[in-house]
Each structure stands twice: as C-alpha cells, then as structure tokens.
Design a protein around this motif. Sequence first.
Motif, PDB file in Angstrom:
ATOM      1  N   VAL A   1      46.298  51.905  57.423  1.00 21.52           N
ATOM      2  CA  VAL A   1      46.328  52.162  58.782  1.00 21.52           C
ATOM      3  C   VAL A   1      47.470  51.220  59.616  1.00 21.52           C
ATOM      4  N   SER A   2      47.979  51.784  60.606  1.00 22.10           N
ATOM      5  CA  SER A   2      49.089  51.119  61.050  1.00 22.10           C
ATOM      6  C   SER A   2      48.245  49.962  61.905  1.00 22.10           C
ATOM      7  N   GLY A   3      49.040  48.850  61.966  1.00 23.35           N
ATOM      8  CA  GLY A   3      48.646  47.687  62.599  1.00 23.35           C
ATOM      9  C   GLY A   3      47.566  46.847  61.827  1.00 23.35           C
ATOM     10  N   SER A   4      47.924  46.784  60.397  1.00 17.34           N
ATOM     11  CA  SER A   4      47.119  46.106  59.562  1.00 17.34           C
ATOM     12  C   SER A   4      47.879  45.359  58.686  1.00 17.34           C
ATOM     13  N   VAL A   5      47.334  44.343  57.965  1.00 16.34           N
ATOM     14  CA  VAL A   5      48.148  43.272  57.064  1.00 16.34           C
ATOM     15  C   VAL A   5      47.643  43.888  55.529  1.00 16.34           C
ATOM     16  N   VAL A   6      48.771  44.109  54.885  1.00 23.85           N
ATOM     17  CA  VAL A   6      48.420  44.662  53.549  1.00 23.85           C
ATOM     18  C   VAL A   6      49.057  43.533  52.434  1.00 23.85           C
ATOM     19  N   VAL A   7      48.131  43.279  51.503  1.00 22.05           N
ATOM     20  CA  VAL A   7      48.488  42.407  50.326  1.00 22.05           C
ATOM     21  C   VAL A   7      48.434  43.033  48.981  1.00 22.05           C
ATOM     22  N   GLY A   8      49.453  42.942  48.234  1.00 19.52           N
ATOM     23  CA  GLY A   8      49.505  43.471  47.029  1.00 19.52           C
ATOM     24  C   GLY A   8      48.999  42.607  46.245  1.00 19.52           C
ATOM     25  N   VAL A   9      47.933  42.994  45.257  1.00 16.47           N
ATOM     26  CA  VAL A   9      47.424  41.971  44.142  1.00 16.47           C
ATOM     27  C   VAL A   9      47.617  42.525  42.767  1.00 16.47           C
ATOM     28  N   ASP A  10      47.539  41.763  41.865  1.00 15.78           N
ATOM     29  CA  ASP A  10      47.304  42.148  40.391  1.00 15.78           C
ATOM     30  C   ASP A  10      46.491  41.145  39.725  1.00 15.78           C
ATOM     31  N   GLY A  11      46.032  40.174  40.193  1.00 17.41           N
ATOM     32  CA  GLY A  11      45.025  39.144  39.531  1.00 17.41           C
ATOM     33  C   GLY A  11      45.794  37.929  39.231  1.00 17.41           C
TER      34      GLY A  11
ATOM     35  N   PRO B   1      42.898  44.250  60.667  1.00 15.98           N
ATOM     36  CA  PRO B   1      41.989  44.279  59.335  1.00 15.98           C
ATOM     37  C   PRO B   1      43.235  44.184  58.045  1.00 15.98           C
ATOM     38  N   LEU B   2      42.716  43.721  57.101  1.00 16.59           N
ATOM     39  CA  LEU B   2      43.031  43.295  55.825  1.00 16.59           C
ATOM     40  C   LEU B   2      42.972  44.574  54.925  1.00 16.59           C
ATOM     41  N   HIS B   3      44.050  45.009  54.050  1.00 16.95           N
ATOM     42  CA  HIS B   3      43.921  45.946  53.208  1.00 16.95           C
ATOM     43  C   HIS B   3      44.421  45.261  51.771  1.00 16.95           C
ATOM     44  N   VAL B   4      43.711  45.009  50.474  1.00 18.56           N
ATOM     45  CA  VAL B   4      44.020  44.418  49.319  1.00 18.56           C
ATOM     46  C   VAL B   4      44.384  45.738  48.700  1.00 18.56           C
ATOM     47  N   LEU B   5      45.603  45.783  48.080  1.00 23.72           N
ATOM     48  CA  LEU B   5      45.968  46.831  47.320  1.00 23.72           C
ATOM     49  C   LEU B   5      46.625  46.396  45.844  1.00 23.72           C
ATOM     50  N   HIS B   6      46.010  47.181  44.872  1.00 19.81           N
ATOM     51  CA  HIS B   6      46.600  47.077  43.633  1.00 19.81           C
ATOM     52  C   HIS B   6      47.637  48.531  43.363  1.00 19.81           C
ATOM     53  N   ALA B   7      48.811  48.275  43.052  1.00 17.55           N
ATOM     54  CA  ALA B   7      49.754  49.417  42.955  1.00 17.55           C
ATOM     55  C   ALA B   7      49.892  49.293  41.504  1.00 17.55           C
TER      56      ALA B   7
ATOM     57  N   ALA C   1      50.245  43.419  34.190  1.00 18.56           N
ATOM     58  CA  ALA C   1      49.208  42.731  34.389  1.00 18.56           C
ATOM     59  C   ALA C   1      47.758  43.434  33.777  1.00 18.56           C
ATOM     60  N   PRO C   2      47.108  42.941  33.090  1.00 19.70           N
ATOM     61  CA  PRO C   2      46.077  43.535  32.220  1.00 19.70           C
ATOM     62  C   PRO C   2      45.259  43.975  33.484  1.00 19.70           C
ATOM     63  N   ALA C   3      44.831  45.391  33.077  1.00 19.43           N
ATOM     64  CA  ALA C   3      43.799  45.942  33.842  1.00 19.43           C
ATOM     65  C   ALA C   3      42.421  45.177  34.372  1.00 19.43           C
ATOM     66  N   SER C   4      42.132  44.388  33.467  1.00 18.70           N
ATOM     67  CA  SER C   4      40.929  43.628  33.945  1.00 18.70           C
ATOM     68  C   SER C   4      41.044  42.570  34.868  1.00 18.70           C
ATOM     69  N   LEU C   5      42.566  42.118  35.101  1.00 21.39           N
ATOM     70  CA  LEU C   5      42.575  41.121  36.219  1.00 21.39           C
ATOM     71  C   LEU C   5      42.633  42.039  37.279  1.00 21.39           C
ATOM     72  N   ALA C   6      43.377  43.104  37.351  1.00 25.00           N
ATOM     73  CA  ALA C   6      43.521  43.850  38.774  1.00 25.00           C
ATOM     74  C   ALA C   6      41.808  44.341  39.026  1.00 25.00           C
TER      75      ALA C   6
ATOM     76  N   LEU D   1      53.141  39.753  49.494  1.00 26.61           N
ATOM     77  CA  LEU D   1      53.342  39.869  48.047  1.00 26.61           C
ATOM     78  C   LEU D   1      53.176  38.424  47.659  1.00 26.61           C
ATOM     79  N   GLY D   2      52.943  38.224  46.345  1.00 25.13           N
ATOM     80  CA  GLY D   2      52.894  37.063  45.569  1.00 25.13           C
ATOM     81  C   GLY D   2      54.246  37.011  44.887  1.00 25.13           C
ATOM     82  N   SER D   3      54.863  35.495  45.131  1.00 22.88           N
ATOM     83  CA  SER D   3      56.151  35.349  44.217  1.00 22.88           C
ATOM     84  C   SER D   3      55.698  34.619  43.031  1.00 22.88           C
TER      85      SER D   3
END
Length: 275
Positions: A9-19, A40-46, A60-65, A110-112
């Motif tokens: 949703v608009s007005g949220s913080v999104v973080v992309g994660v892979d473990g 609100p925070l959205h945790v996203l694995h793409a 990244a291994p699926a298990s980590l995600a 995103l993580g660097s």
Amino acid sequence: MSEPSVCVVSGSVVVGVDGSPASVAAARWAADEAWRRGLPLHVLHAGVEDAGSGLPEIDAPASLADAALRELPVGLLREHPTLTVRAHRTAGPPVRALLDAAARAELLVLGSYGLTGLPGVLVGSVAGAVCARAAGPVVLVRAGQETEQARDGKERPVVVAVDLDRPADALFAQGCAAAAARGVPLHVLHARTARESEPDTALRDAVRLWRSTCPRVETVERLVSGHPAHQLVKASDGAALLLVGRHGSAGERLGHVAHAAIRHAACPVAVVAHD
C-alpha cells in the motif's frame, strides 16, 4: 503472515530481504524507520523460479528466504510491538518486483553487500539496478552499520548532498522527513568545484527557500571544497543518513558520485530521483 502476492500500500516502508546479513540489517533499519514515521512495514522477498543467475541476492537459498519471511517479522515486532508488519513473497524477476514496490512505497530499503573489490562494479547488482531506476527513494544499508543511535551517544544529523546545477526539491523533502522523524538537524551539503561562481550565495538562497517548507527542522548549510564523491563519503562519517540525488533519466546506471557514496559511505545511503 506470508501472502501469495505483493500488495504494497502507498505510504508504507518496504524492505527487500533474502536472508543475508545485509538484508537482516536492512530489515531492522526499515522497522526502526517505519516505527519512527508511524507507517506500516512490508517485508518482501522477490525471487526467481530458476536458479543459477550468478547474482548472490538472486541465488540466495530458498531456506534463507523462507526463514527471513517467517522469523524476521517476529523479531521486528519484539523490538517494536506497535508496528504493523506484513510479509510477502513474489516469484519472477526481483528488480521488477522491487521497482513496483518502490513506486508505491514511502521508502524501499535494501541490503548492500559492501565493497566488491572490483573497480567500477556497483555493490549488489539487483540493488544497483533498482537504485538506478526506482521512482521512489531507495535506502541501502550494510550489515554492521549503525541504524539508530551512535555508540558515543552523540546526535547524528541527516545529510543531504545537493548539486546546485540540478533541482533538489525532492531530495530536500526526503531529507527533511528523515530529520523530522529523528528530531535531528538537517545538513545541506554542497561540494564546491573550481568552475562555480559564488556557490555560497546559491546555496544560501536555496536553503532559505527550503527552510520555509520545513520549519520544524533545524537546517544547516555546509559548503565544502573538493571532489563531491570524496566530500560525501567524508560527511557520512557521523551522519545518521546520507541522501544523494539521481537524475530522473539516469536509466540503468548511477552517476559516479552516487556510486561512490553507496560503496564507501559510513552510514545508510538514500538515493532519490529528481528531474
């Protein structure tokens, strides 16, 4: 808590994660920022369906995600019990999914992966592609970077690096929001080059106009001499957040100044598109 499709949703913080450690650091930073701003925070694995791309953030291994989507929200809620956290997974190209999220979110985090050791190689191919094309601001966080308060207890300002030859209203607005959320000063930094005439006057005039749009934040002008990339990295030492601009038509590549900031800054870096 996981959902089959992305519904940011608009007005949220999104973080992309892979473990990875970098994405865990990004998630913690994003949770702090969402809580601070009351969003609100959205945790996203793409992810992708086929492995073997050779890119660490894709392969990244699926298990980590799976663990990231299952465990991260729980840990984040322990730190911020009032925070709204949702977890999502999507298949397909990660860059496309993250760009879609960035177009709707207040911030994409995103993580660097730190220094690659290869001259001219942007840290994290997915993160680099997203930063170069995202419509909204993208914050990059490295594992081990301070995310909340300095260990020495000192107040850390938000630093906005401006190029007086380009519009910077969007950049300043993002910096103002970050500084207001933290209750810290906003430092507007311009690195003077030999070709500029009276940059102090131009900076003063620009900051005077911006101050009227952000009266709750103490705004400090910082005019320095030297190469912009070097001065930005120097300014990041002791900053809570460094914001750099990206020209709206940059396409697949970032400019060398933003590139240097991402690779070498001592604090998280926000890349903001401007026209």
